[in-house]
Design a protein around this motif. Sequence first.
Motif, PDB file in Angstrom:
ATOM      1  N   LEU A  11     -35.734 -22.255  30.618  1.00 37.47           N
ATOM      2  CA  LEU A  11     -36.579 -21.120  31.004  1.00 37.47           C
ATOM      3  C   LEU A  11     -35.908 -20.201  32.023  1.00 37.47           C
ATOM      4  N   LEU A  12     -34.572 -20.226  32.071  1.00 34.45           N
ATOM      5  CA  LEU A  12     -33.810 -19.363  32.974  1.00 34.45           C
ATOM      6  C   LEU A  12     -34.153 -19.625  34.435  1.00 34.45           C
ATOM      7  N   ASP A  13     -34.455 -20.892  34.760  1.00 32.92           N
ATOM      8  CA  ASP A  13     -34.773 -21.231  36.146  1.00 32.92           C
ATOM      9  C   ASP A  13     -33.531 -21.087  37.020  1.00 32.92           C
ATOM     10  N   PRO A  14     -33.643 -20.429  38.165  1.00 30.72           N
ATOM     11  CA  PRO A  14     -32.472 -20.278  39.041  1.00 30.72           C
ATOM     12  C   PRO A  14     -31.875 -21.608  39.472  1.00 30.72           C
ATOM     13  N   PHE A  15     -32.700 -22.648  39.678  1.00 34.33           N
ATOM     14  CA  PHE A  15     -32.129 -23.931  40.100  1.00 34.33           C
ATOM     15  C   PHE A  15     -31.293 -24.565  38.990  1.00 34.33           C
ATOM     16  N   THR A  16     -31.620 -24.281  37.729  1.00 38.20           N
ATOM     17  CA  THR A  16     -30.777 -24.766  36.644  1.00 38.20           C
ATOM     18  C   THR A  16     -29.459 -24.011  36.620  1.00 38.20           C
ATOM     19  N   ALA A  17     -29.513 -22.705  36.860  1.00 40.22           N
ATOM     20  CA  ALA A  17     -28.278 -21.918  36.922  1.00 40.22           C
ATOM     21  C   ALA A  17     -27.372 -22.441  38.030  1.00 40.22           C
TER      22      ALA A  17
ATOM     23  N   ARG B 254     -39.088  -7.002  30.022  1.00 41.20           N
ATOM     24  CA  ARG B 254     -38.719  -6.394  31.295  1.00 41.20           C
ATOM     25  C   ARG B 254     -38.143  -7.432  32.266  1.00 41.20           C
ATOM     26  N   ALA B 255     -38.690  -8.638  32.268  1.00 40.75           N
ATOM     27  CA  ALA B 255     -38.197  -9.693  33.150  1.00 40.75           C
ATOM     28  C   ALA B 255     -37.041 -10.455  32.520  1.00 40.75           C
ATOM     29  N   PHE B 256     -37.026 -10.534  31.193  1.00 46.69           N
ATOM     30  CA  PHE B 256     -36.021 -11.338  30.503  1.00 46.69           C
ATOM     31  C   PHE B 256     -34.607 -10.820  30.756  1.00 46.69           C
ATOM     32  N   THR B 257     -34.409  -9.532  30.614  1.00 45.27           N
ATOM     33  CA  THR B 257     -33.054  -8.983  30.715  1.00 45.27           C
ATOM     34  C   THR B 257     -32.431  -9.240  32.086  1.00 45.27           C
ATOM     35  N   PRO B 258     -33.089  -8.881  33.199  1.00 39.55           N
ATOM     36  CA  PRO B 258     -32.465  -9.192  34.490  1.00 39.55           C
ATOM     37  C   PRO B 258     -32.362 -10.688  34.762  1.00 39.55           C
ATOM     38  N   ALA B 259     -33.280 -11.486  34.189  1.00 36.77           N
ATOM     39  CA  ALA B 259     -33.193 -12.935  34.384  1.00 36.77           C
ATOM     40  C   ALA B 259     -31.942 -13.490  33.717  1.00 36.77           C
ATOM     41  N   VAL B 260     -31.603 -13.009  32.526  1.00 36.90           N
ATOM     42  CA  VAL B 260     -30.386 -13.450  31.855  1.00 36.90           C
ATOM     43  C   VAL B 260     -29.162 -13.029  32.673  1.00 36.90           C
TER      44      VAL B 260
ATOM     45  N   ALA C  23     -36.414 -10.387  18.988  1.00 39.52           N
ATOM     46  CA  ALA C  23     -36.201  -9.554  20.174  1.00 39.52           C
ATOM     47  C   ALA C  23     -35.178 -10.194  21.113  1.00 39.52           C
ATOM     48  N   ILE C  24     -35.253 -11.510  21.276  1.00 40.81           N
ATOM     49  CA  ILE C  24     -34.313 -12.205  22.163  1.00 40.81           C
ATOM     50  C   ILE C  24     -32.906 -12.153  21.592  1.00 40.81           C
ATOM     51  N   ARG C  25     -32.765 -12.354  20.296  1.00 39.81           N
ATOM     52  CA  ARG C  25     -31.419 -12.292  19.697  1.00 39.81           C
ATOM     53  C   ARG C  25     -30.785 -10.920  19.919  1.00 39.81           C
ATOM     54  N   ASP C  26     -31.556  -9.875  19.680  1.00 42.57           N
ATOM     55  CA  ASP C  26     -31.015  -8.523  19.862  1.00 42.57           C
ATOM     56  C   ASP C  26     -30.586  -8.299  21.303  1.00 42.57           C
ATOM     57  N   GLU C  27     -31.407  -8.733  22.243  1.00 42.71           N
ATOM     58  CA  GLU C  27     -31.108  -8.467  23.655  1.00 42.71           C
ATOM     59  C   GLU C  27     -29.950  -9.326  24.151  1.00 42.71           C
ATOM     60  N   LEU C  28     -29.876 -10.581  23.730  1.00 43.66           N
ATOM     61  CA  LEU C  28     -28.740 -11.413  24.131  1.00 43.66           C
ATOM     62  C   LEU C  28     -27.425 -10.841  23.610  1.00 43.66           C
ATOM     63  N   ALA C  29     -27.419 -10.384  22.355  1.00 47.17           N
ATOM     64  CA  ALA C  29     -26.206  -9.780  21.800  1.00 47.17           C
ATOM     65  C   ALA C  29     -25.806  -8.549  22.606  1.00 47.17           C
ATOM     66  N   ARG C  30     -26.796  -7.723  22.980  1.00 50.30           N
ATOM     67  CA  ARG C  30     -26.506  -6.512  23.748  1.00 50.30           C
ATOM     68  C   ARG C  30     -25.977  -6.850  25.136  1.00 50.30           C
ATOM     69  N   ILE C  31     -26.607  -7.841  25.798  1.00 57.05           N
ATOM     70  CA  ILE C  31     -26.179  -8.221  27.142  1.00 57.05           C
ATOM     71  C   ILE C  31     -24.750  -8.738  27.131  1.00 57.05           C
ATOM     72  N   VAL C  32     -24.435  -9.624  26.177  1.00 54.98           N
ATOM     73  CA  VAL C  32     -23.083 -10.183  26.120  1.00 54.98           C
ATOM     74  C   VAL C  32     -22.065  -9.089  25.826  1.00 54.98           C
ATOM     75  N   GLU C  33     -22.381  -8.188  24.911  1.00 58.22           N
ATOM     76  CA  GLU C  33     -21.457  -7.091  24.605  1.00 58.22           C
ATOM     77  C   GLU C  33     -21.211  -6.233  25.842  1.00 58.22           C
ATOM     78  N   GLN C  34     -22.261  -5.941  26.591  1.00 60.59           N
ATOM     79  CA  GLN C  34     -22.126  -5.134  27.801  1.00 60.59           C
ATOM     80  C   GLN C  34     -21.254  -5.833  28.833  1.00 60.59           C
ATOM     81  N   ARG C  35     -21.519  -7.116  29.077  1.00 56.91           N
ATOM     82  CA  ARG C  35     -20.799  -7.848  30.117  1.00 56.91           C
ATOM     83  C   ARG C  35     -19.372  -8.179  29.710  1.00 56.91           C
TER      84      ARG C  35
END
Length: 391
Positions: A216-222, A250-256, A322-334
């Motif tokens: 769940l993108l928990d900071p303690f796991t990161a 809105r929260a998912f993208t910055p959390a990733v 929606a998650i697949r599209d956004e993860l692909a975009r985030i990885v491409e950007q980074r």
Amino acid sequence: MRAHDHWTTTPITAGLLRGALDLEVTGHGVLPHRLPARARAQNTDGQLAMAESQPSGVRLAFRTRATAVELDTLPTKRAYPGAPPRPDGVYELLVDGRPAGLGTVAGGNTLTLDLTTGETTLTPGPVGTLRFDGLPGHAKDVEIWLPHNETTELVALRTDAPVEPAPDRGPRVWLHHGSSISHGSDAATPTTIWPALAASLGGVHLINLGFGGGALLDPFTARALRDTPADLISLKLGINLVNADVMRLRAFTPAVHGFLDTIREGHPTTPLLVVSPILCPLHEDTPGPSAPDLDGLADGRLRFVALGDPAERASGKLTLNAIRDELARIVEQRAADDPHLHHLDGRALYGPADAAELPLPDGLHPDAATHRRIGERFARLAFTGEGAFAA
């Protein structure tokens, strides 16, 4: 009662374990954890607490001439009122890397979880004993993989010859994080969950931080990922965020981004593979939450249903697409600034043709045959050719 006059009892310490991040001393022995104490102290979710204490990927590893091995454990077994009884957790023996036996431990505690009310009840039970004998008498590497889906306190290790920690033979360490599918869901044995299969095929040591219901993108796991030494890291993200319905786009993208930033603080150039969800028809375009089908439960069948409304996608509710599209975009950007960051579409591991042939039995979790398929495909796509983890 077996006589143990000439046997050796070896204290179970962190040096005998692989795949655990922490070892808690209990009233009976020691309990392997897959999250460190600091992370556990920040967690308030009972589901994650249960999942991280289930030793998926955790194994005793030692070298010995022993021909017989006994392990006393206190398992905590799960029971769901109205659902079929769960089988006992499976222990798997490897000798010099080859399968050499399976076993179970009877007794133990029982954790009863009522899926209709969320209430839990713990009934204490006795310590049990696992025994493997008939092993070859020469010096050999022995591994006992603990049940991937059953909390297991380790009480005593006895052998008819001395043991020493298994030597470090140098394979790369693969640190993986994911959901119940990575945890092992309905795989048959601890070495046939898909990450363990992929690790064996890839020739790497696995540390499995796959947590049922807990990706769940928990900071303690990161931070746990950041602080764990590793040569390779993968993250399989998505399904828990949908079926728990914990955030919107809105929260998912910055959390990733934050999750990746934290990992990169400790592993700035380690190959890091982001894997999007495998196909799950239940949530491809229907948001969460998901919940047990109570009508099916009354008939002794555990299946899940999606409770979200597809129309809610317009307000940012998450679906797998929606998650697949956004993860692909985030990885491409980074990746423009991080050449060691990679992406894999989860449908390459299990897609529409696979769902037609091997449908998810309860709507969410793959069965044993599907774990094998996913593990073999991940090994081919990640560890060979141009894969992110190719040597």
